[in-house]
Design a protein around this motif. Structure first.
Motif, PDB file in Angstrom:
ATOM      1  N   ASP A 106      -7.118 -17.498   5.908  1.00  0.00           N
ATOM      2  CA  ASP A 106      -7.590 -16.117   5.719  1.00  0.00           C
ATOM      3  C   ASP A 106      -9.117 -16.086   5.604  1.00  0.00           C
ATOM      4  OD1 ASP A 106      -4.973 -15.258   5.764  1.00  0.00           O
ATOM      5  OD2 ASP A 106      -4.798 -15.054   3.580  1.00  0.00           O
ATOM      6  N   GLU A 107      -9.651 -17.029   4.867  1.00  0.00           N
ATOM      7  CA  GLU A 107     -11.114 -17.073   4.712  1.00  0.00           C
ATOM      8  C   GLU A 107     -11.789 -17.410   6.036  1.00  0.00           C
ATOM      9  OE1 GLU A 107     -12.729 -19.114   1.154  1.00  0.00           O
ATOM     10  OE2 GLU A 107     -10.655 -19.283   0.499  1.00  0.00           O
ATOM     11  N   GLN A 108     -11.192 -18.327   6.801  1.00  0.00           N
ATOM     12  CA  GLN A 108     -11.776 -18.674   8.110  1.00  0.00           C
ATOM     13  C   GLN A 108     -11.791 -17.457   9.025  1.00  0.00           C
ATOM     14  OE1 GLN A 108      -9.172 -22.108   8.731  1.00  0.00           O
ATOM     15  NE2 GLN A 108     -10.940 -23.488   8.633  1.00  0.00           N
ATOM     16  N   ILE A 109     -10.699 -16.711   9.005  1.00  0.00           N
ATOM     17  CA  ILE A 109     -10.631 -15.516   9.846  1.00  0.00           C
ATOM     18  C   ILE A 109     -11.720 -14.523   9.432  1.00  0.00           C
ATOM     19  CG2 ILE A 109      -9.215 -13.495  10.430  1.00  0.00           C
ATOM     20  CD1 ILE A 109      -6.739 -15.388  10.149  1.00  0.00           C
ATOM     21  N   ALA A 110     -11.872 -14.337   8.126  1.00  0.00           N
ATOM     22  CA  ALA A 110     -12.875 -13.376   7.644  1.00  0.00           C
ATOM     23  C   ALA A 110     -14.296 -13.821   8.012  1.00  0.00           C
ATOM     24  CB  ALA A 110     -12.738 -13.198   6.135  1.00  0.00           C
ATOM     25  N   LEU A 111     -14.570 -15.120   7.921  1.00  0.00           N
ATOM     26  CA  LEU A 111     -15.930 -15.608   8.207  1.00  0.00           C
ATOM     27  C   LEU A 111     -16.237 -15.622   9.699  1.00  0.00           C
ATOM     28  CD1 LEU A 111     -16.112 -18.614   5.696  1.00  0.00           C
ATOM     29  CD2 LEU A 111     -17.461 -16.498   5.596  1.00  0.00           C
ATOM     30  N   ILE A 112     -15.270 -16.057  10.498  1.00  0.00           N
ATOM     31  CA  ILE A 112     -15.502 -16.178  11.953  1.00  0.00           C
ATOM     32  C   ILE A 112     -15.381 -14.805  12.618  1.00  0.00           C
ATOM     33  CG2 ILE A 112     -14.620 -17.256  14.084  1.00  0.00           C
ATOM     34  CD1 ILE A 112     -13.563 -19.552  12.166  1.00  0.00           C
ATOM     35  N   ALA A 113     -14.509 -13.976  12.087  1.00  0.00           N
ATOM     36  CA  ALA A 113     -14.251 -12.638  12.652  1.00  0.00           C
ATOM     37  C   ALA A 113     -13.992 -12.709  14.153  1.00  0.00           C
ATOM     38  CB  ALA A 113     -15.406 -11.688  12.339  1.00  0.00           C
ATOM     39  N   PRO A 114     -13.011 -13.486  14.584  1.00  0.00           N
ATOM     40  CA  PRO A 114     -12.745 -13.621  16.025  1.00  0.00           C
ATOM     41  C   PRO A 114     -12.195 -12.324  16.597  1.00  0.00           C
ATOM     42  CG  PRO A 114     -10.947 -14.581  14.778  1.00  0.00           C
ATOM     43  CD  PRO A 114     -12.002 -14.191  13.773  1.00  0.00           C
ATOM     44  N   ARG A 115     -12.451 -12.105  17.867  1.00  0.00           N
ATOM     45  CA  ARG A 115     -11.876 -10.912  18.505  1.00  0.00           C
ATOM     46  C   ARG A 115     -10.402 -11.140  18.808  1.00  0.00           C
ATOM     47  NH1 ARG A 115     -15.762  -8.055  22.721  1.00  0.00           N
ATOM     48  NH2 ARG A 115     -14.632  -6.263  21.905  1.00  0.00           N
ATOM     49  N   VAL A 116     -10.053 -12.379  19.095  1.00  0.00           N
ATOM     50  CA  VAL A 116      -8.659 -12.696  19.430  1.00  0.00           C
ATOM     51  C   VAL A 116      -8.224 -13.920  18.628  1.00  0.00           C
ATOM     52  CG1 VAL A 116      -7.051 -13.327  21.285  1.00  0.00           C
ATOM     53  CG2 VAL A 116      -8.993 -11.821  21.786  1.00  0.00           C
ATOM     54  N   ILE A 117      -7.041 -13.826  18.041  1.00  0.00           N
ATOM     55  CA  ILE A 117      -6.454 -14.986  17.358  1.00  0.00           C
ATOM     56  C   ILE A 117      -5.259 -15.445  18.175  1.00  0.00           C
ATOM     57  CG2 ILE A 117      -5.304 -15.811  15.265  1.00  0.00           C
ATOM     58  CD1 ILE A 117      -6.889 -13.709  13.691  1.00  0.00           C
ATOM     59  N   VAL A 118      -5.206 -16.751  18.453  1.00  0.00           N
ATOM     60  CA  VAL A 118      -4.122 -17.311  19.257  1.00  0.00           C
ATOM     61  C   VAL A 118      -3.282 -18.247  18.388  1.00  0.00           C
ATOM     62  CG1 VAL A 118      -3.530 -18.688  21.289  1.00  0.00           C
ATOM     63  CG2 VAL A 118      -5.526 -17.170  21.352  1.00  0.00           C
TER      64      VAL A 118
END
Ligand code: URA
Length: 236
Positions: A106-118
């Motif tokens: 969750d923290e990685q997603i928040a920091l990277i803020a990717p447009r697409v998650i695979v």
């Protein structure tokens, strides 16, 4: 990015679940801190545990090939896992191990803020589509929690079942099409507010009410426009 490096240090020091006792190295993840695409695997295997890096074994070689097939390298994307430590004998991660590790992703997603998650494979899929079937949900973009989720078969599936290789190759091409349809990388200025028509297609599976089904065959969007099928949900 300082925050991602600090997070990686916390992963390496983590002893929250029993996997800490059997790991050689924790595997926080690696790649571009500003990646447009975040790949999420299941958990480290033997080689990853030895090296402390994700997807460095046979499945990783295939993943590298698939990335190259759509003009991407590992440095362009971010690669992480559901659990950051190897489950012994490569068994499936236990629910309590997944739960203990979830905040790191969750923290990685928040920091990277990717447009697409695979999500790669069914374990990662379940983070966004609990109980969902990878064979039914693969290679279609759906919006969950304000982000585009584009599940794919785990690369190891092609190694165990050669018949899936062509499907996985085609699915990566669909991912390349989706990325192309999203246009230029994120502008540095805030996106202007726009209203969008509601999605015309219902979600394929009703796990999350905010899920939007985006066919990957939609025509490319303008660079400063919302993605195809964009909804009133926040831009990602
Ligand atoms: N399989 C995974 O799910 N993750 C890795 O890092 C390697 C293999």
């Amino acid at each position: 990015m300082v925050e991602l490096a600090a997070l990686a240090d916390r992963v390496r020091a983590c002893t929250t679940c029993a996997l800490a006792a059997t790991r050689t190295n924790a595997v926080p993840g690696e790649g571009s801190p500003t990646a447009r695409v975040l790949f999420v695997g299941e958990g480290p295997g033997y080689n990853e545990d030895r090296q402390g890096r994700p997807f460095v074994g046979a499945a990783g070689s295939f993943l590298n090939q698939m990335l190259a097939s759509i003009g991407l390298s590992r440095e362009d994307v971010y690669i992480a896992n559901m659990v950051k430590c190897r489950p012994p004998e490569n068994r499936d991660p236990l629910p309590e191990e997944l739960a203990a590790c979830a905040h790191f992703l969750d923290e990685q997603i928040a920091l990277i803020a990717p447009r697409v998650i695979v999500p790669l494979g069914r374990h990662a899929l379940s983070r966004w589509f609990p109980g969902g079937s990878i064979s039914r949900l693969r290679a279609k973009a759906r919006r969950v929690e304000g982000r585009l989720i584009f599940p794919l078969y785990h690369p190891a599936a092609a190694l165990h079942n050669g018949g899936l290789r062509a499907t996985i190759e085609a699915d990566f091409r669909a991912l390349g099409d989706l990325l192309a349809s999203l246009g230029a990388p994120e502008p540095s200025t805030p996106q202007r507010a726009t209203t969008h028509p509601p999605p015309t297609e219902p979600p394929a599976e009703a796990h999350r009410p905010s899920t939007t089904h985006l066919p990957p065959t939609e025509p490319p969007a303008e660079a400063d426009q919302p993605p195809p099928g964009g909804s009133q949900l926040p831009m990602f």
